[in-house]
Design an enzyme around this catalytic site. Sequence first.
Site, PDB file in Angstrom:
ATOM      1  N   MET A 206      -2.575   5.593  13.753  1.00  0.00           N
ATOM      2  CA  MET A 206      -3.825   5.901  13.060  1.00  0.00           C
ATOM      3  C   MET A 206      -4.652   6.853  13.920  1.00  0.00           C
ATOM      4  O   MET A 206      -5.870   6.715  14.031  1.00  0.00           O
ATOM      5  CB  MET A 206      -4.624   4.617  12.777  1.00  0.00           C
ATOM      6  CG  MET A 206      -3.870   3.676  11.862  1.00  0.00           C
ATOM      7  SD  MET A 206      -4.712   2.117  11.602  1.00  0.00           S
ATOM      8  CE  MET A 206      -4.262   1.230  13.092  1.00  0.00           C
TER       9      MET A 206
ATOM     10  N   LYS B 220      -5.152   2.245  -1.098  1.00  0.00           N
ATOM     11  CA  LYS B 220      -6.282   3.039  -1.604  1.00  0.00           C
ATOM     12  C   LYS B 220      -6.260   3.064  -3.120  1.00  0.00           C
ATOM     13  O   LYS B 220      -5.239   3.251  -3.743  1.00  0.00           O
ATOM     14  CB  LYS B 220      -6.185   4.477  -1.087  1.00  0.00           C
ATOM     15  CG  LYS B 220      -6.791   4.640   0.263  1.00  0.00           C
ATOM     16  CD  LYS B 220      -7.577   5.961   0.348  1.00  0.00           C
ATOM     17  CE  LYS B 220      -8.146   6.148   1.738  1.00  0.00           C
ATOM     18  NZ  LYS B 220      -7.155   6.698   2.683  1.00  0.00           N
TER      19      LYS B 220
ATOM     20  N   ASP C   7       0.873  -1.172   0.000  1.00  0.00           N
ATOM     21  CA  ASP C   7       0.000   0.000   0.000  1.00  0.00           C
ATOM     22  C   ASP C   7       0.914   1.227   0.000  1.00  0.00           C
ATOM     23  O   ASP C   7       2.078   1.110  -0.359  1.00  0.00           O
ATOM     24  CB  ASP C   7      -0.978  -0.047   1.189  1.00  0.00           C
ATOM     25  CG  ASP C   7      -0.251  -0.356   2.482  1.00  0.00           C
ATOM     26  OD1 ASP C   7       0.822   0.247   2.713  1.00  0.00           O
ATOM     27  OD2 ASP C   7      -0.731  -1.205   3.254  1.00  0.00           O
TER      28      ASP C   7
HETATM   29  N1  SAH Z   1       2.763  -1.553  10.677  1.00  0.00           N
HETATM   30  C1  SAH Z   1       2.947  -0.127  10.828  1.00  0.00           C
HETATM   31  C2  SAH Z   1       1.686   0.536  11.340  1.00  0.00           C
HETATM   32  C3  SAH Z   1       0.489   0.410  10.424  1.00  0.00           C
HETATM   33  S1  SAH Z   1      -0.912   1.293  10.978  1.00  0.00           S
HETATM   34  C4  SAH Z   1       4.172   0.124  11.722  1.00  0.00           C
HETATM   35  O1  SAH Z   1       4.661  -0.800  12.372  1.00  0.00           O
HETATM   36  O2  SAH Z   1       4.660   1.255  11.738  1.00  0.00           O
HETATM   37  C5  SAH Z   1      -0.736   2.808  10.106  1.00  0.00           C
HETATM   38  C6  SAH Z   1      -0.291   3.908  11.049  1.00  0.00           C
HETATM   39  O3  SAH Z   1       1.095   3.772  11.334  1.00  0.00           O
HETATM   40  C7  SAH Z   1      -0.403   5.310  10.519  1.00  0.00           C
HETATM   41  O4  SAH Z   1      -1.712   5.801  10.622  1.00  0.00           O
HETATM   42  C8  SAH Z   1       0.541   6.043  11.433  1.00  0.00           C
HETATM   43  O5  SAH Z   1      -0.041   6.265  12.686  1.00  0.00           O
HETATM   44  C9  SAH Z   1       1.636   5.030  11.614  1.00  0.00           C
HETATM   45  N2  SAH Z   1       2.790   5.255  10.715  1.00  0.00           N
HETATM   46  C10 SAH Z   1       3.308   4.371   9.860  1.00  0.00           C
HETATM   47  N3  SAH Z   1       4.402   4.876   9.247  1.00  0.00           N
HETATM   48  C11 SAH Z   1       4.561   6.121   9.751  1.00  0.00           C
HETATM   49  C12 SAH Z   1       5.522   7.155   9.540  1.00  0.00           C
HETATM   50  N4  SAH Z   1       6.531   7.025   8.695  1.00  0.00           N
HETATM   51  N5  SAH Z   1       5.381   8.309  10.255  1.00  0.00           N
HETATM   52  C13 SAH Z   1       4.386   8.450  11.126  1.00  0.00           C
HETATM   53  N6  SAH Z   1       3.451   7.510  11.364  1.00  0.00           N
HETATM   54  C14 SAH Z   1       3.542   6.361  10.688  1.00  0.00           C
END
Ligand code: SAH
Length: 256
Positions: free
Chosen positions: A171, A56, A35
Amino acid sequence: MTGKVYLVGSGPGDPDLLTVKAKRLIDEADVVLHDKLPGPEILGSIPEAKREDVGKRADGERTSQEYTNRRLVELAEEGKTVVRLKGGDPFVFGRGGEEAEHLAANEIPFEYVPGITSAIAGPGVAGIPVTHRDHASSVTFVTGHEDPTKDESAVDWEALAATGGTLVVLMGVGKLPMYTGELLSAGMAPDTPVALVERATWADQRVAVGTLETIVEVRDEEGIEPPAITVIGGVAASRERVKAFLQNGRNPVEER
Ligand code: SAH
């Protein structure tokens, strides 16, 4: 011969933060299902011919999880080596667990390849340690955006307010007013430091800071958008003490 699926974490977005293994698997894969979360730099480095976007769609609708699950099985049954690339770590709010179960149920061999989660690295690059001897001896990772089909909130904000530890909300941009409100009603101090880290480790990363009481206004003024991490707790104030000397590989960290 059945192929294999690798559930791979991309880390937060800086290509230098891919693991050596993730990089190798991406290079060797027949197909990379992804994604938008791995970010423009990592995705841009993968040849378009082997990328499949299951995030999306152009019409703004999300590709269903059922479609992604089906596609993973289908590709593996064709004998392909598939990388299912997920932002951060695949098993942290990434639905990686569901995909693993679906693969197992369909007898598809798979491997989990950990990635650096934004839940820890996001605060970190802003100079915020998620734990600190003086400020937090626990940390809770929580989703700010629950499955809208669930009737009741599975997140007990009142209980979280009572932990006294760090809260890291993923999120959590849209529902910020909801859960800061819940935490305040549960008695958390209004001056509790809060930071928002937007697009952590991406070239255009930004950080905005405030308190439990002011952070919604800060979000609106700065126009903070997903993906962003919310860090709530005493540790968020560490940033002020270290930021003058904080030199991450890329340190644009826009200031409020
Ligand atoms: N598996 C991912 C999280 C997925 S849920 C992880 O371990 O990071 C998606 C959420 O992750 C986003 O809404 C945000 O809150 C966070 N996120 C993922 N990458 C990010 C980034 N580079 N900077 C800030 N928030 C991030």
